[in-house]
Write a protein that holds these residues in place. Structure first.
Motif, PDB file in Angstrom:
ATOM      1  N   ASP A  67      -5.726   2.635 -51.976  1.00 44.44           N
ATOM      2  CA  ASP A  67      -5.686   1.338 -52.653  1.00 44.44           C
ATOM      3  C   ASP A  67      -7.092   0.812 -52.941  1.00 44.44           C
ATOM      4  N   TRP A  68      -8.076   1.198 -52.117  1.00 46.78           N
ATOM      5  CA  TRP A  68      -9.460   0.764 -52.335  1.00 46.78           C
ATOM      6  C   TRP A  68      -9.998   1.264 -53.682  1.00 46.78           C
ATOM      7  N   MET A  69      -9.542   2.453 -54.087  1.00 46.59           N
ATOM      8  CA  MET A  69      -9.991   3.016 -55.353  1.00 46.59           C
ATOM      9  C   MET A  69      -9.291   2.307 -56.527  1.00 46.59           C
ATOM     10  N   TYR A  70      -8.001   2.089 -56.389  1.00 45.03           N
ATOM     11  CA  TYR A  70      -7.279   1.327 -57.412  1.00 45.03           C
ATOM     12  C   TYR A  70      -7.854  -0.082 -57.529  1.00 45.03           C
ATOM     13  N   ASN A  71      -8.219  -0.668 -56.389  1.00 45.06           N
ATOM     14  CA  ASN A  71      -8.750  -2.030 -56.402  1.00 45.06           C
ATOM     15  C   ASN A  71     -10.057  -2.122 -57.177  1.00 45.06           C
ATOM     16  N   ARG A  72     -10.912  -1.119 -57.012  1.00 50.58           N
ATOM     17  CA  ARG A  72     -12.206  -1.143 -57.715  1.00 50.58           C
ATOM     18  C   ARG A  72     -12.003  -1.124 -59.227  1.00 50.58           C
ATOM     19  N   VAL A  73     -11.073  -0.292 -59.686  1.00 53.20           N
ATOM     20  CA  VAL A  73     -10.787  -0.206 -61.125  1.00 53.20           C
ATOM     21  C   VAL A  73     -10.087  -1.474 -61.602  1.00 53.20           C
ATOM     22  N   TYR A  74      -9.157  -1.965 -60.792  1.00 51.27           N
ATOM     23  CA  TYR A  74      -8.416  -3.182 -61.119  1.00 51.27           C
ATOM     24  C   TYR A  74      -9.364  -4.369 -61.315  1.00 51.27           C
ATOM     25  N   LYS A  75     -10.305  -4.528 -60.393  1.00 49.45           N
ATOM     26  CA  LYS A  75     -11.263  -5.629 -60.481  1.00 49.45           C
ATOM     27  C   LYS A  75     -12.157  -5.497 -61.707  1.00 49.45           C
ATOM     28  N   GLU A  76     -12.523  -4.257 -62.028  1.00 42.20           N
ATOM     29  CA  GLU A  76     -13.375  -4.038 -63.201  1.00 42.20           C
ATOM     30  C   GLU A  76     -12.673  -4.509 -64.472  1.00 42.20           C
ATOM     31  N   PHE A  77     -11.414  -4.165 -64.616  1.00 43.99           N
ATOM     32  CA  PHE A  77     -10.669  -4.585 -65.806  1.00 43.99           C
ATOM     33  C   PHE A  77     -10.487  -6.105 -65.832  1.00 43.99           C
ATOM     34  N   LEU A  78     -10.224  -6.705 -64.672  1.00 44.04           N
ATOM     35  CA  LEU A  78     -10.108  -8.168 -64.619  1.00 44.04           C
ATOM     36  C   LEU A  78     -11.416  -8.830 -65.018  1.00 44.04           C
ATOM     37  N   ASP A  79     -12.526  -8.318 -64.495  1.00 45.76           N
ATOM     38  CA  ASP A  79     -13.834  -8.898 -64.802  1.00 45.76           C
ATOM     39  C   ASP A  79     -14.179  -8.784 -66.282  1.00 45.76           C
TER      40      ASP A  79
ATOM     41  N   ILE B 163      -2.980  -0.754 -64.072  1.00 35.13           N
ATOM     42  CA  ILE B 163      -3.521  -0.202 -62.826  1.00 35.13           C
ATOM     43  C   ILE B 163      -2.713  -0.701 -61.626  1.00 35.13           C
ATOM     44  N   GLY B 164      -2.397  -1.980 -61.614  1.00 29.78           N
ATOM     45  CA  GLY B 164      -1.594  -2.532 -60.522  1.00 29.78           C
ATOM     46  C   GLY B 164      -0.240  -1.860 -60.406  1.00 29.78           C
ATOM     47  N   GLU B 165       0.412  -1.669 -61.528  1.00 29.20           N
ATOM     48  CA  GLU B 165       1.724  -1.024 -61.520  1.00 29.20           C
ATOM     49  C   GLU B 165       1.607   0.456 -61.147  1.00 29.20           C
ATOM     50  N   ALA B 166       0.511   1.098 -61.581  1.00 31.09           N
ATOM     51  CA  ALA B 166       0.286   2.498 -61.220  1.00 31.09           C
ATOM     52  C   ALA B 166       0.084   2.633 -59.712  1.00 31.09           C
ATOM     53  N   TYR B 167      -0.600   1.668 -59.115  1.00 33.00           N
ATOM     54  CA  TYR B 167      -0.802   1.659 -57.658  1.00 33.00           C
ATOM     55  C   TYR B 167       0.535   1.613 -56.929  1.00 33.00           C
ATOM     56  N   VAL B 168       1.413   0.722 -57.348  1.00 37.19           N
ATOM     57  CA  VAL B 168       2.724   0.603 -56.704  1.00 37.19           C
ATOM     58  C   VAL B 168       3.514   1.896 -56.868  1.00 37.19           C
ATOM     59  N   SER B 169       3.524   2.427 -58.081  1.00 39.32           N
ATOM     60  CA  SER B 169       4.255   3.657 -58.359  1.00 39.32           C
ATOM     61  C   SER B 169       3.729   4.828 -57.529  1.00 39.32           C
ATOM     62  N   LYS B 170       2.401   4.967 -57.473  1.00 40.00           N
ATOM     63  CA  LYS B 170       1.802   6.068 -56.712  1.00 40.00           C
ATOM     64  C   LYS B 170       2.069   5.917 -55.215  1.00 40.00           C
ATOM     65  N   THR B 171       2.027   4.687 -54.729  1.00 37.99           N
ATOM     66  CA  THR B 171       2.299   4.459 -53.312  1.00 37.99           C
ATOM     67  C   THR B 171       3.725   4.858 -52.962  1.00 37.99           C
ATOM     68  N   LEU B 172       4.666   4.552 -53.837  1.00 37.30           N
ATOM     69  CA  LEU B 172       6.055   4.970 -53.604  1.00 37.30           C
ATOM     70  C   LEU B 172       6.173   6.491 -53.592  1.00 37.30           C
ATOM     71  N   GLU B 173       5.379   7.158 -54.418  1.00 33.17           N
ATOM     72  CA  GLU B 173       5.353   8.624 -54.391  1.00 33.17           C
ATOM     73  C   GLU B 173       4.876   9.120 -53.028  1.00 33.17           C
ATOM     74  N   TYR B 174       3.871   8.451 -52.474  1.00 33.43           N
ATOM     75  CA  TYR B 174       3.371   8.830 -51.155  1.00 33.43           C
ATOM     76  C   TYR B 174       4.432   8.596 -50.083  1.00 33.43           C
ATOM     77  N   PHE B 175       5.159   7.508 -50.181  1.00 30.77           N
ATOM     78  CA  PHE B 175       6.246   7.277 -49.233  1.00 30.77           C
ATOM     79  C   PHE B 175       7.270   8.410 -49.320  1.00 30.77           C
ATOM     80  N   ASP B 176       7.645   8.801 -50.522  1.00 30.96           N
ATOM     81  CA  ASP B 176       8.592   9.909 -50.696  1.00 30.96           C
ATOM     82  C   ASP B 176       8.040  11.193 -50.086  1.00 30.96           C
ATOM     83  N   PHE B 177       6.749  11.447 -50.351  1.00 29.67           N
ATOM     84  CA  PHE B 177       6.131  12.682 -49.866  1.00 29.67           C
ATOM     85  C   PHE B 177       6.140  12.734 -48.338  1.00 29.67           C
TER      86      PHE B 177
END
Length: 310
Positions: free
Chosen positions: A170-182, A192-206
């Motif tokens: 999430d730290w990596m997604y956060n850096r990109v997310y903040k850049e786009f907001l700025d 990016i936010g939605e991709a973070y949620v989607s990828k995290t769910l993939e990790y839960f499945d894995f």
């Protein structure tokens, strides 16, 4: 069927249902985010949203963050607000977030002691304990000697190492997310936010699949994330999606009752891998699963592109 057989059948059925219940403890590192707190007008939107979710969380505190920014008193009040919440478990994350593998034994002992001065006082004030320590970067040492020294040090100080089974960069997604907001690119930030949620769910499945293959059952997971802008805006959505998958949200204490956390840590490198990998006997076994993990190539490329320009 005899009464005794029926009772035993019922106990077995209940036990099976307990083990089949997906559950996770949410743990948050690098608390308190005083930079974001100041930016948001000395209010913690993250804490407000967690209040509304009413789920237990464990926080791991870097006390040097309280001294950042324009107001020590306001920052301390923020930390106090975290500590007073009934559903919040307090943990030590060292004073200044140093890598353990880059320090010596004496220096790190000081890091731990400095990292508990405010936290221990707040824990006492709110009738809580301070017994979990999470190494920054989940760096437990550069070799087996440093690993064993670190564990011995924590035992003497009355701490248990805080493990995790799932994290999703999430730290990596956060850096990109903040850049786009700025940059005012709000649609890209949303993606990016939605991709973070989607990828995290993939990790839960894995890792759910990992647990079934290795242990024949579901386990009480511990999810690692951070106090940042991304989770302020998107952790509630992740929680909602996990609820839709029938996850129960449990405390760190409850998660640690799972017998998997009693296993031997056999991983003696400095990299912050999931404890599932630490429990495996050989590097070959670890690499077999690591190669199957959900890919983070896309976010990594964006992250490297942004950081290389700064």
């Amino acid at each position: 069927m005899s009464r005794l057989v029926l009772i035993l059948f019922g106990v077995l059925l209940l036990s099976s249902n307990v083990h089949s219940q997906n559950s996770v403890a949410i743990t948050i590192d690098d608390v308190p985010n005083t930079r974001l707190f100041q930016k948001d007008g000395y209010q913690s939107r993250f804490l407000q949203k967690l209040d509304s979710l009413q789920i237990p969380v464990a926080i791991f505190i870097n006390e040097h963050l309280v001294y950042k920014g324009d107001s020590l008193s306001k920052n301390f009040r923020l930390l106090s607000q975290w500590a007073e919440k009934e559903l919040v478990t307090l943990g030590n994350h060292s004073y200044s977030h140093q890598r353990y593998s880059d320090t010596d034994f004496t220096e790190y002992s000081t890091e731990i002691d400095k990292g508990e001065k405010m936290s221990k006082s707040l824990a006492k004030k709110y009738n809580k304990t301070l017994k979990y320590f999470r190494f920054p970067y989940n760096d437990l040492g550069k070799d087996s000697l440093q690993h064993h020294q670190g564990r011995s040090l924590l035992k003497v100080k009355g701490y248990k190492i805080a493990p995790f089974t799932i994290e999703s960069s999430d730290w990596m997604y956060n850096r990109v997310y903040k850049e786009f907001l700025d940059q005012g690119e709000f649609e890209k930030a949303r993606e990016i936010g939605e991709a973070y949620v989607s990828k995290t769910l993939e990790y839960f499945d894995f890792f759910e699949d990992f647990a079934r293959k290795e242990y024949g059952r579901t386990v009480k997971h511990i999810y690692l994330c951070h106090d940042n802008a991304l989770n302020t805006d998107y952790l509630p959505l992740l929680i909602q999606k996990l609820k839709e998958r029938d996850y129960a949200f449990i405390s760190m204490e409850e998660a640690m009752t799972d017998s998997i956390y009693q296993q031997e840590d056999r991983y003696y490198k400095k990299w912050g891998v999931s404890w599932f990998y630490r429990w495996q006997k050989t590097q070959k076994e670890r690499m077999t699963y690591m190669r199957q993990e959900p890919s983070t190539k896309q976010i990594m490329e964006l992250y490297e592109s942004i950081t290389s320009q700064k």
